[in-house]
Design a protein around this motif. Structure first.
Motif, PDB file in Angstrom:
ATOM      1  N   GLY A  34       0.815  -1.206   0.000  1.00  0.00           N
ATOM      2  CA  GLY A  34       0.000   0.000   0.000  1.00  0.00           C
ATOM      3  C   GLY A  34       0.846   1.253   0.000  1.00  0.00           C
ATOM      4  N   TRP A  35       0.200   2.330  -0.359  1.00  0.00           N
ATOM      5  CA  TRP A  35       0.791   3.664  -0.255  1.00  0.00           C
ATOM      6  C   TRP A  35      -0.120   4.514   0.628  1.00  0.00           C
ATOM      7  N   PHE A  36       0.513   5.243   1.524  1.00  0.00           N
ATOM      8  CA  PHE A  36      -0.165   6.222   2.365  1.00  0.00           C
ATOM      9  C   PHE A  36       0.545   7.557   2.172  1.00  0.00           C
ATOM     10  N   ARG A  37      -0.084   8.617   2.621  1.00  0.00           N
ATOM     11  CA  ARG A  37       0.573   9.915   2.594  1.00  0.00           C
ATOM     12  C   ARG A  37       0.212  10.703   3.840  1.00  0.00           C
ATOM     13  N   GLN A  38       1.118  11.601   4.174  1.00  0.00           N
ATOM     14  CA  GLN A  38       0.911  12.443   5.343  1.00  0.00           C
ATOM     15  C   GLN A  38       1.263  13.875   4.963  1.00  0.00           C
ATOM     16  N   ALA A  39       0.256  14.703   4.918  1.00  0.00           N
ATOM     17  CA  ALA A  39       0.458  16.121   4.651  1.00  0.00           C
ATOM     18  C   ALA A  39       0.924  16.803   5.934  1.00  0.00           C
ATOM     19  N   ILE A  50      -2.421  -2.709  -3.478  1.00  0.00           N
ATOM     20  CA  ILE A  50      -2.410  -3.737  -4.506  1.00  0.00           C
ATOM     21  C   ILE A  50      -2.129  -5.081  -3.854  1.00  0.00           C
ATOM     22  N   ARG A  51      -2.889  -6.066  -4.263  1.00  0.00           N
ATOM     23  CA  ARG A  51      -2.631  -7.416  -3.769  1.00  0.00           C
ATOM     24  C   ARG A  51      -1.587  -8.077  -4.651  1.00  0.00           C
ATOM     25  N   ARG A  52      -1.360  -9.346  -4.484  1.00  0.00           N
ATOM     26  CA  ARG A  52      -0.307 -10.012  -5.233  1.00  0.00           C
ATOM     27  C   ARG A  52      -0.548  -9.918  -6.729  1.00  0.00           C
ATOM     28  N   SER A  53      -1.804 -10.070  -7.128  1.00  0.00           N
ATOM     29  CA  SER A  53      -2.129  -9.972  -8.549  1.00  0.00           C
ATOM     30  C   SER A  53      -2.117  -8.505  -8.973  1.00  0.00           C
ATOM     31  N   PRO A  54      -1.452  -8.180 -10.047  1.00  0.00           N
ATOM     32  CA  PRO A  54      -1.338  -6.771 -10.469  1.00  0.00           C
ATOM     33  C   PRO A  54      -2.659  -6.109 -10.805  1.00  0.00           C
ATOM     34  N   ASP A  55      -3.689  -6.887 -11.092  1.00  0.00           N
ATOM     35  CA  ASP A  55      -4.956  -6.276 -11.480  1.00  0.00           C
ATOM     36  C   ASP A  55      -5.919  -6.142 -10.308  1.00  0.00           C
ATOM     37  N   ASN A  56      -5.433  -6.405  -9.114  1.00  0.00           N
ATOM     38  CA  ASN A  56      -6.280  -6.307  -7.925  1.00  0.00           C
ATOM     39  C   ASN A  56      -5.847  -5.092  -7.126  1.00  0.00           C
ATOM     40  N   THR A  68      -2.021   5.410 -10.233  1.00  0.00           N
ATOM     41  CA  THR A  68      -2.050   3.985 -10.542  1.00  0.00           C
ATOM     42  C   THR A  68      -0.981   3.272  -9.737  1.00  0.00           C
ATOM     43  N   ILE A  69      -1.403   2.269  -8.998  1.00  0.00           N
ATOM     44  CA  ILE A  69      -0.462   1.450  -8.240  1.00  0.00           C
ATOM     45  C   ILE A  69      -0.168   0.196  -9.052  1.00  0.00           C
ATOM     46  N   SER A  70       1.074  -0.220  -9.027  1.00  0.00           N
ATOM     47  CA  SER A  70       1.460  -1.440  -9.733  1.00  0.00           C
ATOM     48  C   SER A  70       2.609  -2.090  -8.975  1.00  0.00           C
ATOM     49  N   ARG A  71       2.918  -3.310  -9.349  1.00  0.00           N
ATOM     50  CA  ARG A  71       4.014  -3.998  -8.687  1.00  0.00           C
ATOM     51  C   ARG A  71       4.728  -4.904  -9.667  1.00  0.00           C
ATOM     52  N   ASP A  72       6.009  -5.091  -9.411  1.00  0.00           N
ATOM     53  CA  ASP A  72       6.830  -6.026 -10.173  1.00  0.00           C
ATOM     54  C   ASP A  72       7.342  -7.041  -9.167  1.00  0.00           C
ATOM     55  N   THR A  77       9.293  -4.763  -6.066  1.00  0.00           N
ATOM     56  CA  THR A  77       9.084  -3.317  -6.092  1.00  0.00           C
ATOM     57  C   THR A  77       7.619  -2.984  -6.377  1.00  0.00           C
ATOM     58  N   VAL A  78       7.129  -1.996  -5.672  1.00  0.00           N
ATOM     59  CA  VAL A  78       5.792  -1.471  -5.912  1.00  0.00           C
ATOM     60  C   VAL A  78       5.938  -0.020  -6.368  1.00  0.00           C
ATOM     61  N   TYR A  79       5.052   0.395  -7.258  1.00  0.00           N
ATOM     62  CA  TYR A  79       5.123   1.725  -7.851  1.00  0.00           C
ATOM     63  C   TYR A  79       3.822   2.484  -7.615  1.00  0.00           C
ATOM     64  N   LEU A  80       3.945   3.793  -7.666  1.00  0.00           N
ATOM     65  CA  LEU A  80       2.768   4.645  -7.654  1.00  0.00           C
ATOM     66  C   LEU A  80       2.959   5.706  -8.736  1.00  0.00           C
ATOM     67  N   GLN A  81       2.248   5.533  -9.826  1.00  0.00           N
ATOM     68  CA  GLN A  81       2.270   6.518 -10.898  1.00  0.00           C
ATOM     69  C   GLN A  81       1.234   7.581 -10.580  1.00  0.00           C
ATOM     70  N   MET A  82       1.681   8.816 -10.487  1.00  0.00           N
ATOM     71  CA  MET A  82       0.806   9.915 -10.103  1.00  0.00           C
ATOM     72  C   MET A  82       0.728  10.903 -11.255  1.00  0.00           C
ATOM     73  N   ASN A  83      -0.454  11.036 -11.809  1.00  0.00           N
ATOM     74  CA  ASN A  83      -0.672  11.946 -12.927  1.00  0.00           C
ATOM     75  C   ASN A  83      -1.578  13.094 -12.502  1.00  0.00           C
TER      76      ASN A  83
END
Length: 124
Positions: A34-39, A50-56, A68-72, A77-83
């Motif tokens: 997971g990703w969290f943030r703290q302002a 994201i669970r183990r499956s990339p589409d979940n 978009t969250i994804s993982r390899d 590694t887990v990613y967070l693409q922020m647009n």
């Protein structure tokens, strides 16, 4: 266990960033991530999971459609693409690992391991 987050920076509203979180000494395939943030001056807020499956995947309403969250699993590694970033996205972003592969969980207390955080600053 170490979770090393990176990729933060100073951007303008409307720009994009991709955060990465590399896990070591962790059975990565056995964890939801997971990703969290703290302002500044505020509590931790759930962003995405994201669970183990990339589409979940699961998102907070604030970021749905922009992030978009994804993982390899081969790279642990887990990613967070922020647009289309907005000034209100300014925060320290943390990655976290949750042993549960069950229903989405957005409570920070459910996550066992945490990274050190990476700062994202969005100017208007």
């Amino acid at each position: 266990v170490q979770l090393q987050a990176s990729g933060g920076g100073l951007v303008r509203a409307g720009d994009s960033l991709r955060l990465s979180c590399a896990a070591s000494e962790l059975n990565f395939n056995g964890y939801s991530m997971g990703w969290f943030r703290q302002a500044p001056g505020k509590d931790y807020v759930f962003v995405a999971r994201i669970r183990r499956s990339p589409d979940n995947t699961y998102y907070s309403d604030d970021v749905k459609g922009r992030f978009t969250i994804s993982r390899d699993n081969d790279k642990n590694t887990v990613y967070l693409q922020m647009n289309n970033l907005k000034p209100e996205d300014t925060a320290v972003y943390y990655c976290a690992a949750d042993r549960s592969m069950g229903p989405p969980r957005a409570n920070r207390n459910d996550y066992e391991y945490w990274g050190q955080g990476t700062l994202v600053t969005v100017s208007s």
